[in-house]
Design a protein around this motif. Structure first.
Motif, PDB file in Angstrom:
ATOM      1  N   THR A 148     -12.271  78.224  19.702  1.00  0.00           N
ATOM      2  CA  THR A 148     -11.379  77.559  18.755  1.00  0.00           C
ATOM      3  C   THR A 148     -10.760  78.506  17.741  1.00  0.00           C
ATOM      4  O   THR A 148     -11.262  79.604  17.501  1.00  0.00           O
ATOM      5  CB  THR A 148     -12.100  76.452  17.970  1.00  0.00           C
ATOM      6  OG1 THR A 148     -12.937  77.061  16.964  1.00  0.00           O
ATOM      7  CG2 THR A 148     -12.947  75.575  18.871  1.00  0.00           C
ATOM      8  N   ARG A 149      -9.707  78.002  17.104  1.00  0.00           N
ATOM      9  CA  ARG A 149      -9.030  78.746  16.031  1.00  0.00           C
ATOM     10  C   ARG A 149      -9.473  78.233  14.661  1.00  0.00           C
ATOM     11  O   ARG A 149      -8.722  78.267  13.700  1.00  0.00           O
ATOM     12  CB  ARG A 149      -7.503  78.610  16.182  1.00  0.00           C
ATOM     13  CG  ARG A 149      -7.015  77.182  16.208  1.00  0.00           C
ATOM     14  CD  ARG A 149      -5.508  77.084  16.435  1.00  0.00           C
ATOM     15  NE  ARG A 149      -5.091  75.693  16.488  1.00  0.00           N
ATOM     16  CZ  ARG A 149      -4.747  74.972  15.431  1.00  0.00           C
ATOM     17  NH1 ARG A 149      -4.769  75.524  14.232  1.00  0.00           N
ATOM     18  NH2 ARG A 149      -4.385  73.717  15.552  1.00  0.00           N
ATOM     19  N   PHE A 150     -10.709  77.787  14.586  1.00  0.00           N
ATOM     20  CA  PHE A 150     -11.248  77.233  13.340  1.00  0.00           C
ATOM     21  C   PHE A 150     -12.557  77.902  12.960  1.00  0.00           C
ATOM     22  O   PHE A 150     -13.315  78.362  13.819  1.00  0.00           O
ATOM     23  CB  PHE A 150     -11.517  75.724  13.484  1.00  0.00           C
ATOM     24  CG  PHE A 150     -10.322  74.912  13.877  1.00  0.00           C
ATOM     25  CD1 PHE A 150      -9.244  74.759  13.015  1.00  0.00           C
ATOM     26  CD2 PHE A 150     -10.266  74.296  15.112  1.00  0.00           C
ATOM     27  CE1 PHE A 150      -8.143  74.009  13.380  1.00  0.00           C
ATOM     28  CE2 PHE A 150      -9.166  73.539  15.490  1.00  0.00           C
ATOM     29  CZ  PHE A 150      -8.104  73.394  14.621  1.00  0.00           C
ATOM     30  N   THR A 151     -12.853  77.909  11.689  1.00  0.00           N
ATOM     31  CA  THR A 151     -14.180  78.220  11.178  1.00  0.00           C
ATOM     32  C   THR A 151     -14.405  77.346   9.949  1.00  0.00           C
ATOM     33  O   THR A 151     -13.447  76.990   9.249  1.00  0.00           O
ATOM     34  CB  THR A 151     -14.343  79.717  10.848  1.00  0.00           C
ATOM     35  OG1 THR A 151     -15.660  79.949  10.352  1.00  0.00           O
ATOM     36  CG2 THR A 151     -13.338  80.187   9.815  1.00  0.00           C
ATOM     37  N   VAL A 152     -15.646  76.976   9.693  1.00  0.00           N
ATOM     38  CA  VAL A 152     -15.986  76.128   8.550  1.00  0.00           C
ATOM     39  C   VAL A 152     -16.986  76.876   7.677  1.00  0.00           C
ATOM     40  O   VAL A 152     -18.064  77.256   8.139  1.00  0.00           O
ATOM     41  CB  VAL A 152     -16.572  74.780   8.999  1.00  0.00           C
ATOM     42  CG1 VAL A 152     -16.961  73.935   7.783  1.00  0.00           C
ATOM     43  CG2 VAL A 152     -15.573  74.025   9.864  1.00  0.00           C
ATOM     44  N   ILE A 153     -16.611  77.092   6.411  1.00  0.00           N
ATOM     45  CA  ILE A 153     -17.423  77.873   5.480  1.00  0.00           C
ATOM     46  C   ILE A 153     -17.639  77.063   4.205  1.00  0.00           C
ATOM     47  O   ILE A 153     -16.710  76.440   3.689  1.00  0.00           O
ATOM     48  CB  ILE A 153     -16.728  79.210   5.141  1.00  0.00           C
ATOM     49  CG1 ILE A 153     -16.439  80.022   6.415  1.00  0.00           C
ATOM     50  CG2 ILE A 153     -17.576  80.013   4.149  1.00  0.00           C
ATOM     51  CD1 ILE A 153     -17.665  80.445   7.198  1.00  0.00           C
ATOM     52  N   THR A 154     -18.858  77.094   3.680  1.00  0.00           N
ATOM     53  CA  THR A 154     -19.175  76.365   2.451  1.00  0.00           C
ATOM     54  C   THR A 154     -18.832  77.191   1.223  1.00  0.00           C
ATOM     55  O   THR A 154     -19.240  78.351   1.110  1.00  0.00           O
ATOM     56  CB  THR A 154     -20.660  75.986   2.411  1.00  0.00           C
ATOM     57  OG1 THR A 154     -20.947  75.102   3.509  1.00  0.00           O
ATOM     58  CG2 THR A 154     -21.015  75.278   1.108  1.00  0.00           C
ATOM     59  N   ASP A 155     -18.071  76.588   0.319  1.00  0.00           N
ATOM     60  CA  ASP A 155     -17.786  77.161  -0.991  1.00  0.00           C
ATOM     61  C   ASP A 155     -18.964  76.783  -1.891  1.00  0.00           C
ATOM     62  O   ASP A 155     -19.093  75.633  -2.306  1.00  0.00           O
ATOM     63  CB  ASP A 155     -16.468  76.591  -1.524  1.00  0.00           C
ATOM     64  CG  ASP A 155     -16.022  77.228  -2.833  1.00  0.00           C
ATOM     65  OD1 ASP A 155     -16.893  77.647  -3.620  1.00  0.00           O
ATOM     66  OD2 ASP A 155     -14.796  77.277  -3.077  1.00  0.00           O
ATOM     67  N   THR A 156     -19.842  77.739  -2.168  1.00  0.00           N
ATOM     68  CA  THR A 156     -21.065  77.426  -2.899  1.00  0.00           C
ATOM     69  C   THR A 156     -20.803  77.021  -4.348  1.00  0.00           C
ATOM     70  O   THR A 156     -21.578  76.266  -4.931  1.00  0.00           O
ATOM     71  CB  THR A 156     -22.026  78.630  -2.878  1.00  0.00           C
ATOM     72  OG1 THR A 156     -21.340  79.799  -3.330  1.00  0.00           O
ATOM     73  CG2 THR A 156     -22.549  78.873  -1.475  1.00  0.00           C
ATOM     74  N   GLU A 157     -19.714  77.494  -4.919  1.00  0.00           N
ATOM     75  CA  GLU A 157     -19.394  77.146  -6.301  1.00  0.00           C
ATOM     76  C   GLU A 157     -18.926  75.698  -6.414  1.00  0.00           C
ATOM     77  O   GLU A 157     -19.226  75.006  -7.396  1.00  0.00           O
ATOM     78  CB  GLU A 157     -18.317  78.091  -6.836  1.00  0.00           C
ATOM     79  CG  GLU A 157     -17.928  77.839  -8.280  1.00  0.00           C
ATOM     80  CD  GLU A 157     -16.818  78.765  -8.763  1.00  0.00           C
ATOM     81  OE1 GLU A 157     -16.144  78.401  -9.749  1.00  0.00           O
ATOM     82  OE2 GLU A 157     -16.624  79.833  -8.154  1.00  0.00           O
ATOM     83  N   ARG A 158     -18.219  75.223  -5.398  1.00  0.00           N
ATOM     84  CA  ARG A 158     -17.615  73.889  -5.456  1.00  0.00           C
ATOM     85  C   ARG A 158     -18.311  72.861  -4.569  1.00  0.00           C
ATOM     86  O   ARG A 158     -17.864  71.716  -4.490  1.00  0.00           O
ATOM     87  CB  ARG A 158     -16.139  73.990  -5.060  1.00  0.00           C
ATOM     88  CG  ARG A 158     -15.338  74.931  -5.960  1.00  0.00           C
ATOM     89  CD  ARG A 158     -13.894  75.037  -5.526  1.00  0.00           C
ATOM     90  NE  ARG A 158     -13.130  75.951  -6.390  1.00  0.00           N
ATOM     91  CZ  ARG A 158     -11.842  76.233  -6.233  1.00  0.00           C
ATOM     92  NH1 ARG A 158     -11.164  75.680  -5.229  1.00  0.00           N
ATOM     93  NH2 ARG A 158     -11.236  77.062  -7.050  1.00  0.00           N
TER      94      ARG A 158
END
Length: 390
Positions: A148-158
């Motif tokens: 896929t052309r996707f990645t999912v990353i968590t923004d730890t600040e938000r």
């Protein structure tokens, strides 16, 4: 109608394919990989499944094994620091969706000026540049991230799971070896399997569906639906494992070229706030969201039910679509999918976060791809309904 399709340049698929990792790199002119994986893959020795054949070919890969189950911005930044400190010509993501997504995000962030935060690339931005090519080797049949052309990353600040999309996230190659999934525990097998089924179903009913992606989605559903219960109950069933692994990759190709929809949009905030594994949060939502969406795409859902083998060609669309919802509920029962309440999420905290979760779901863009596009109030109502399994 003009359809633009994307896929890895090289797909090496089949039992034992991981032993040919050096051959895949050589075909692409690569020889200095940084292998991105997780602590368990490193400590258990599983990473040797890919390191050993590389060493035998004279390739001394280095390892970054600090990835976490829900990839975070801080881990991506640590990975980029490691990447910039060495002399590498590619990244190899080895493991489940988390190491693969981390490797993709590292490649994207490393192409940006130092000090850039990965949130600068979340949708609607287009992350089309990567510093290095990524080769993915999945060890679970689920996320489809290898295609896929996707990645999912968590923004730890938000406390936000960010969807990042673009050609920079598209792997150059994928090595898809079902034998790597034999040791995956039943809970992970179930969660990743439902994730792949959700990918295929959402891609097929998406407002961005197209005839070419449809073929990937339909074949994926035909492979996954009859085999998911089998791999959960009989982990060493090679035929079922092979079908699931191929189905997951095809589902990845389907949603990479069509998109996911409301289930994924609502699922990401559950993972961000309550640390529920992604496939499991999809499963918690899938029956209710599918039932909500039926009126807007009844023929599509009916065709999906027939592809999954839960409705016959002789049944009308209404009956077939109803059977689909029944099957998704039965699948959750058979795979022992808990409700958010049964998982241990406190009702007061769940309810307090619903407006924010609905806002984050809508901001991801995925709900806009759903056949029936909800507003924030409808998303909140669906969250409430799913909490106790309504």
């Amino acid at each position: 109608m003009v359809v633009s399709l994307v896929s890895p340049r090289l797909l090496m698929i089949g039992g034992g394919a991981v032993a040919r990792a050096a051959e895949a790199l050589a075909q692409l002119g690569l020889s200095r990989p940084l292998l991105v994986t997780d602590p368990w893959m490193a400590s258990s020795g599983t990473v040797e499944r890919v390191l050993a054949p590389l060493r035998a070919a004279g390739i001394a890969a280095q390892v970054f094994s600090e990835t976490v189950s829900d990839p975070t911005d801080t881990v991506v930044e640590a990975g980029v620091a490691r990447l910039r400190a060495g002399d590498f010509d590619c990244l190899v993501g080895f493991g489940g969706g988390s190491p693969m997504d981390t490797a993709k995000a590292m490649a994207i962030l490393a192409a940006a000026p130092p000090g850039t935060h990965i949130r600068e690339f979340k949708v609607p931005a287009q992350a089309n540049r990567a510093a290095l090519p990524v080769v993915c080797i999945p060890t679970t049949a689920g996320t489809g991230s290898e295609a896929t052309r996707f990645t999912v990353i968590t923004d730890t600040e938000r406390d936000e799971k960010m969807l990042i999309a673009g050609l920079g996230a598209l792997p150059l190659a994928a090595i898809v070896d079902y034998e790597l999934t034999f040791s995956v525990p039943p809970r992970t097998t179930a969660d990743t399997g439902i994730d792949s089924l959700t990918h295929a179903l959402e891609a097929f009913v998406s407002r961005r569906a197209n005839p070419e992606a449809d073929q990937y989605a339909l074949r994926a559903m035909r492979l996954i639906a009859p085999n998911l219960r089998t791999v959960y109950r009989a982990p060493r069933d090679a035929k079922a494992r092979e079908a699931m692994m191929l189905g997951a990759t095809l589902a990845g190709l389907a949603f990479s070229n069509a998109s996911v929809a409301l289930v994924h949009g609502m699922s990401r905030p559950i993972g961000a706030h309550f640390h529920v594994p992604h496939g499991l949060s999809n499963a918690m939502l899938l029956p209710a969201v599918t039932e909500y969406s039926l009126p807007a795409a009844l023929p599509r859902y009916a065709e999906a039910a027939r592809a999954m083998g839960v409705a016959s060609a002789a049944e009308g669309d209404q009956a077939a679509a109803a059977r689909l919802v029944e099957e998704l509920r039965a699948l959750n029962r058979d795979l022992e999918v808990p409700t958010p309440r049964a998982y241990g999420i406190e009702e007061a905290r769940w309810n307090a976060l619903l407006p924010r979760m609905a806002e984050q779901a809508l901001a991801s863009g995925s709900p806009a791809n759903n056949p029936r596009v909800p507003g924030a109030e409808e998303i909140v109502a669906l969250y409430r309904r799913c909490y106790a399994g309504g």
